[in-house]
Design a protein around this motif. Structure first.
Motif, mmCIF file in Angstrom:
data_model
loop_
_atom_site.group_PDB
_atom_site.id
_atom_site.type_symbol
_atom_site.label_atom_id
_atom_site.label_comp_id
_atom_site.label_asym_id
_atom_site.label_seq_id
_atom_site.Cartn_x
_atom_site.Cartn_y
_atom_site.Cartn_z
ATOM 1 N N PHE A 19 41.770 33.071 40.865
ATOM 2 C CA PHE A 19 42.787 33.673 40.408
ATOM 3 C C PHE A 19 42.206 34.404 39.136
ATOM 4 N N VAL A 20 42.289 35.448 38.981
ATOM 5 C CA VAL A 20 41.763 36.316 37.894
ATOM 6 C C VAL A 20 42.688 36.810 36.920
ATOM 7 N N ASP A 21 42.206 36.645 35.557
ATOM 8 C CA ASP A 21 42.855 37.061 34.602
ATOM 9 C C ASP A 21 42.607 38.598 34.302
ATOM 10 N N ASP A 22 43.638 39.529 34.757
ATOM 11 C CA ASP A 22 43.241 40.910 34.570
ATOM 12 C C ASP A 22 43.549 41.453 33.041
ATOM 13 N N SER A 23 44.246 40.535 32.585
ATOM 14 C CA SER A 23 44.563 41.127 31.057
ATOM 15 C C SER A 23 43.512 40.953 30.332
ATOM 16 N N ALA A 24 42.359 40.312 30.642
ATOM 17 C CA ALA A 24 41.111 40.313 29.728
ATOM 18 C C ALA A 24 40.224 41.622 30.236
ATOM 19 N N GLY A 25 40.648 42.305 30.814
ATOM 20 C CA GLY A 25 39.661 43.556 31.135
ATOM 21 C C GLY A 25 38.507 43.262 32.028
ATOM 22 N N ALA A 26 37.511 43.902 32.103
ATOM 23 C CA ALA A 26 36.373 43.650 32.681
ATOM 24 C C ALA A 26 35.650 42.573 31.945
ATOM 25 N N GLN A 27 34.783 41.722 32.834
ATOM 26 C CA GLN A 27 34.358 40.654 32.553
ATOM 27 C C GLN A 27 33.465 39.904 33.555
ATOM 28 N N ALA A 28 32.600 39.170 33.143
ATOM 29 C CA ALA A 28 31.543 38.536 34.074
ATOM 30 C C ALA A 28 31.810 36.859 33.351
ATOM 31 N N TYR A 29 31.647 36.028 34.458
ATOM 32 C CA TYR A 29 31.864 34.735 34.002
ATOM 33 C C TYR A 29 31.267 33.901 35.185
ATOM 34 N N VAL A 30 30.781 32.654 35.122
ATOM 35 C CA VAL A 30 30.295 31.721 35.932
ATOM 36 C C VAL A 30 31.549 30.653 36.561
ATOM 37 N N GLU A 31 31.579 30.592 37.689
ATOM 38 C CA GLU A 31 32.697 29.708 38.136
ATOM 39 C C GLU A 31 31.915 28.931 39.468
ATOM 40 N N ASP A 32 32.084 27.570 39.452
ATOM 41 C CA ASP A 32 31.862 26.867 40.597
ATOM 42 C C ASP A 32 32.503 26.899 41.924
ATOM 43 N N CYS A 33 31.780 27.106 42.985
ATOM 44 C CA CYS A 33 32.399 27.217 44.381
ATOM 45 C C CYS A 33 33.315 25.877 44.465
ATOM 46 N N HIS A 34 34.347 26.112 44.912
ATOM 47 C CA HIS A 34 35.142 24.828 45.181
ATOM 48 C C HIS A 34 34.994 24.088 46.413
ATOM 49 N N VAL A 35 33.984 24.587 47.141
ATOM 50 C CA VAL A 35 33.514 23.736 48.216
ATOM 51 C C VAL A 35 32.328 23.023 48.091
ATOM 52 N N CYS A 36 31.155 24.124 47.592
ATOM 53 C CA CYS A 36 29.675 23.315 47.641
ATOM 54 C C CYS A 36 29.376 23.320 46.090
ATOM 55 N N CYS A 37 30.140 23.372 45.009
ATOM 56 C CA CYS A 37 30.167 23.392 43.526
ATOM 57 C C CYS A 37 28.948 23.938 43.097
ATOM 58 N N ARG A 38 28.309 24.937 43.908
ATOM 59 C CA ARG A 38 27.220 25.871 43.171
ATOM 60 C C ARG A 38 27.881 27.005 42.321
ATOM 61 N N PRO A 39 27.167 27.263 41.302
ATOM 62 C CA PRO A 39 27.722 28.168 40.183
ATOM 63 C C PRO A 39 27.483 29.786 40.696
ATOM 64 N N MET A 40 28.544 30.536 40.773
ATOM 65 C CA MET A 40 28.623 31.929 41.346
ATOM 66 C C MET A 40 28.916 32.650 40.085
ATOM 67 N N VAL A 41 28.317 33.862 39.962
ATOM 68 C CA VAL A 41 28.850 35.099 38.832
ATOM 69 C C VAL A 41 29.917 35.532 39.425
ATOM 70 N N VAL A 42 30.938 35.626 38.754
ATOM 71 C CA VAL A 42 32.024 36.525 39.067
ATOM 72 C C VAL A 42 32.097 37.897 37.898
#
Length: 62
Positions: A19-42
């Motif tokens: 679920f992406v907050d499109d009101s924040a404009g272009a962005q990059a952030y790290v979120e953990d996979c909900h399955v394997c818990c590894r960090p991915m860059v979004v």
């Protein structure tokens, strides 16, 4: 309501819905996979028509 974007984890390959907050404009952030818990860059970009472009990458790919 935040837009739901379907992606695939770059580590385990499982499909995920982000679920992406499109009101924040272009962005990059790290979120953990909900399955394997590894960090991915979004990375979120919004084109001139307001369409979202979202991709994910392994954190070690930067």
């Amino acid at each position: 309501m935040l837009p739901a974007i379907d992606v695939q984890c770059p580590y385990c390959g499982e499909p995920l819905t982000l679920f992406v907050d499109d009101s924040a404009g272009a962005q990059a952030y790290v979120e953990d996979c909900h399955v394997c818990c590894r960090p991915m860059v979004v990375r979120v970009r919004i084109d001139e028509d307001g369409e979202l472009d979202v991709d994910v990458a392994r954190e070690d790919e930067g």
